[in-house]
Design a protein around this motif. Structure first.
Motif, PDB file in Angstrom:
ATOM      1  N   LEU A 175      -4.412   5.864  -3.236  1.00  0.00           N
ATOM      2  CA  LEU A 175      -4.023   7.135  -2.629  1.00  0.00           C
ATOM      3  C   LEU A 175      -4.940   7.519  -1.473  1.00  0.00           C
ATOM      4  N   GLU A 176      -6.222   7.189  -1.562  1.00  0.00           N
ATOM      5  CA  GLU A 176      -7.143   7.491  -0.477  1.00  0.00           C
ATOM      6  C   GLU A 176      -6.817   6.691   0.775  1.00  0.00           C
ATOM      7  N   ASN A 177      -6.326   5.481   0.616  1.00  0.00           N
ATOM      8  CA  ASN A 177      -6.033   4.613   1.755  1.00  0.00           C
ATOM      9  C   ASN A 177      -4.554   4.578   2.117  1.00  0.00           C
ATOM     10  N   TRP A 178      -3.744   5.454   1.542  1.00  0.00           N
ATOM     11  CA  TRP A 178      -2.302   5.397   1.738  1.00  0.00           C
ATOM     12  C   TRP A 178      -1.906   5.625   3.191  1.00  0.00           C
ATOM     13  N   ASP A 179      -2.426   6.681   3.820  1.00  0.00           N
ATOM     14  CA  ASP A 179      -2.048   6.996   5.199  1.00  0.00           C
ATOM     15  C   ASP A 179      -2.494   5.904   6.161  1.00  0.00           C
ATOM     16  N   GLN A 180      -3.682   5.370   5.952  1.00  0.00           N
ATOM     17  CA  GLN A 180      -4.189   4.316   6.830  1.00  0.00           C
ATOM     18  C   GLN A 180      -3.333   3.053   6.710  1.00  0.00           C
ATOM     19  N   THR A 181      -2.944   2.700   5.492  1.00  0.00           N
ATOM     20  CA  THR A 181      -2.119   1.508   5.294  1.00  0.00           C
ATOM     21  C   THR A 181      -0.725   1.703   5.878  1.00  0.00           C
ATOM     22  N   ARG A 182      -0.160   2.904   5.700  1.00  0.00           N
ATOM     23  CA  ARG A 182       1.163   3.186   6.267  1.00  0.00           C
ATOM     24  C   ARG A 182       1.122   3.132   7.790  1.00  0.00           C
ATOM     25  N   ASP A 183       0.039   3.636   8.375  1.00  0.00           N
ATOM     26  CA  ASP A 183      -0.111   3.614   9.824  1.00  0.00           C
ATOM     27  C   ASP A 183      -0.252   2.179  10.329  1.00  0.00           C
ATOM     28  N   GLN A 184      -1.025   1.359   9.634  1.00  0.00           N
ATOM     29  CA  GLN A 184      -1.171  -0.043  10.027  1.00  0.00           C
ATOM     30  C   GLN A 184       0.160  -0.787   9.923  1.00  0.00           C
ATOM     31  N   LEU A 185       0.966  -0.459   8.917  1.00  0.00           N
ATOM     32  CA  LEU A 185       2.278  -1.085   8.772  1.00  0.00           C
ATOM     33  C   LEU A 185       3.187  -0.710   9.932  1.00  0.00           C
ATOM     34  N   ARG A 186       3.232   0.573  10.277  1.00  0.00           N
ATOM     35  CA  ARG A 186       4.082   1.014  11.392  1.00  0.00           C
ATOM     36  C   ARG A 186       3.652   0.394  12.713  1.00  0.00           C
ATOM     37  N   LEU A 187       2.339   0.380  12.969  1.00  0.00           N
ATOM     38  CA  LEU A 187       1.855  -0.211  14.219  1.00  0.00           C
ATOM     39  C   LEU A 187       2.090  -1.722  14.240  1.00  0.00           C
ATOM     40  N   GLY A 188       1.974  -2.384  13.099  1.00  0.00           N
ATOM     41  CA  GLY A 188       2.252  -3.816  13.033  1.00  0.00           C
ATOM     42  C   GLY A 188       3.713  -4.134  13.303  1.00  0.00           C
ATOM     43  N   ILE A 189       4.602  -3.318  12.760  1.00  0.00           N
ATOM     44  CA  ILE A 189       6.034  -3.522  13.017  1.00  0.00           C
ATOM     45  C   ILE A 189       6.353  -3.270  14.480  1.00  0.00           C
ATOM     46  N   LEU A 190       5.774  -2.195  15.050  1.00  0.00           N
ATOM     47  CA  LEU A 190       5.989  -1.922  16.475  1.00  0.00           C
ATOM     48  C   LEU A 190       5.472  -3.067  17.342  1.00  0.00           C
ATOM     49  N   ARG A 191       4.324  -3.639  16.982  1.00  0.00           N
ATOM     50  CA  ARG A 191       3.765  -4.746  17.752  1.00  0.00           C
ATOM     51  C   ARG A 191       4.669  -5.979  17.657  1.00  0.00           C
ATOM     52  N   ASN A 192       5.222  -6.239  16.479  1.00  0.00           N
ATOM     53  CA  ASN A 192       6.100  -7.409  16.319  1.00  0.00           C
ATOM     54  C   ASN A 192       7.428  -7.237  17.046  1.00  0.00           C
ATOM     55  N   VAL A 193       7.935  -6.005  17.115  1.00  0.00           N
ATOM     56  CA  VAL A 193       9.247  -5.780  17.730  1.00  0.00           C
ATOM     57  C   VAL A 193       9.136  -5.574  19.239  1.00  0.00           C
ATOM     58  N   MET A 235       2.491  -2.938   2.491  1.00  0.00           N
ATOM     59  CA  MET A 235       3.139  -1.646   2.264  1.00  0.00           C
ATOM     60  C   MET A 235       2.321  -0.738   1.366  1.00  0.00           C
ATOM     61  N   VAL A 236       1.583  -1.315   0.438  1.00  0.00           N
ATOM     62  CA  VAL A 236       0.791  -0.550  -0.517  1.00  0.00           C
ATOM     63  C   VAL A 236      -0.666  -0.951  -0.323  1.00  0.00           C
ATOM     64  N   PRO A 237      -1.599   0.022  -0.281  1.00  0.00           N
ATOM     65  CA  PRO A 237      -3.014  -0.336  -0.125  1.00  0.00           C
ATOM     66  C   PRO A 237      -3.502  -1.234  -1.250  1.00  0.00           C
ATOM     67  N   ALA A 238      -4.447  -2.069  -0.921  1.00  0.00           N
ATOM     68  CA  ALA A 238      -5.019  -2.977  -1.915  1.00  0.00           C
ATOM     69  C   ALA A 238      -5.858  -2.187  -2.913  1.00  0.00           C
ATOM     70  N   ALA A 239      -5.833  -2.625  -4.150  1.00  0.00           N
ATOM     71  CA  ALA A 239      -6.629  -1.974  -5.189  1.00  0.00           C
ATOM     72  C   ALA A 239      -8.066  -2.465  -5.098  1.00  0.00           C
ATOM     73  N   LEU A 240      -8.996  -1.562  -5.368  1.00  0.00           N
ATOM     74  CA  LEU A 240     -10.396  -1.957  -5.406  1.00  0.00           C
ATOM     75  C   LEU A 240     -10.666  -2.721  -6.687  1.00  0.00           C
ATOM     76  N   PRO A 241     -11.571  -3.682  -6.654  1.00  0.00           N
ATOM     77  CA  PRO A 241     -11.871  -4.423  -7.882  1.00  0.00           C
ATOM     78  C   PRO A 241     -12.513  -3.511  -8.919  1.00  0.00           C
ATOM     79  N   VAL A 242     -12.138  -3.710 -10.157  1.00  0.00           N
ATOM     80  CA  VAL A 242     -12.683  -2.906 -11.245  1.00  0.00           C
ATOM     81  C   VAL A 242     -14.092  -3.386 -11.537  1.00  0.00           C
TER      82      VAL A 242
END
Length: 143
Positions: free
Chosen positions: A54-72, A7-14
Motif C-alpha cells: 500500500l505504501e508503494n501503490w501510487d509509485q508502482t501505478r505511476d511507473q506502469l502508466r509511464l511504461g505503457i506510454l513509453r511503449n506505445v 501492476m502490484v508493488p513487490a512485497a518486502l521480504p519477511v
C-alpha cells in the motif's frame, strides 16, 4: 515480467525479530552504541505484508502508466508528463495553515476521479482546531 510493467508493488521480504546482542554475543545484551537504541516494536512487529504494498501503490501505478506510454508513444510522452508535473509542483505556493490541493497535479497523476480519505475527512496530520491564519501569515512574512 518487466519491472516497468508491474501492476502490484513487490512485497518486502519477511524478516524475523532482531537478535539481541548480535555483536556482543558473549554477554547477551543489546549493544546500543553499535546497533542503535532498542525498541520493542521493531523486535515484535514487523508489519503486515500488505502494508509495504500500500505504501508503494501510487509509485508502482505511476511507473506502469509511464511504461505503457513509453511503449506505445515513445520516450517523449512520459518525458513530457514528468516535465509538466515538475512545472506544476514548482509554481505551487502554499499558505502554511490552510489545506492546499493542486487540481492540475491530480489531473496529470490520474487522481482527479478518485475519492480518498482526505477528500471528505481532511488530512490526518492537520490539527482539529485551526490556527489563526492571519497570525501564521504574519510570522511567515516577518511582519
Amino acid at each position: 515480467m518487466s519491472s516497468t510493467l508491474r501492476m502490484v508493488p513487490a512485497a518486502l521480504p519477511v524478516q524475523g525479530p532482531a537478535a539481541l546482542g548480535r555483536d556482543n554475543a558473549e554477554y547477551g545484551v543489546h549493544d546500543s552504541f553499535r546497533n542503535g537504541l532498542r525498541t520493542l516494536r521493531s523486535e515484535i512487529v514487523q508489519g503486515h505484508p500488505l502494508e509495504a504494498r500500500l505504501e508503494n501503490w501510487d509509485q508502482t501505478r505511476d511507473q506502469l502508466r509511464l511504461g505503457i506510454l513509453r511503449n506505445v508513444y515513445g520516450v517523449a510522452a512520459p518525458l513530457r508528463i514528468q516535465m509538466e508535473r515538475a512545472l506544476i509542483k514548482q509554481h505551487m505556493r502554499a499558505i502554511p495553515v490552510l489545506h492546499t490541493h493542486n487540481v492540475a497535479l491530480d489531473i496529470l497523476n490520474g487522481k482527479d476521479d478518485d475519492i480518498e480519505f482526505e477528500d471528505f475527512l481532511g488530512e490526518a496530520k492537520m490539527p482539529t482546531q485551526m490556527m489563526d491564519v492571519h497570525l501564521t501569515m504574519e510570522r511567515a512574512l516577518g511582519m
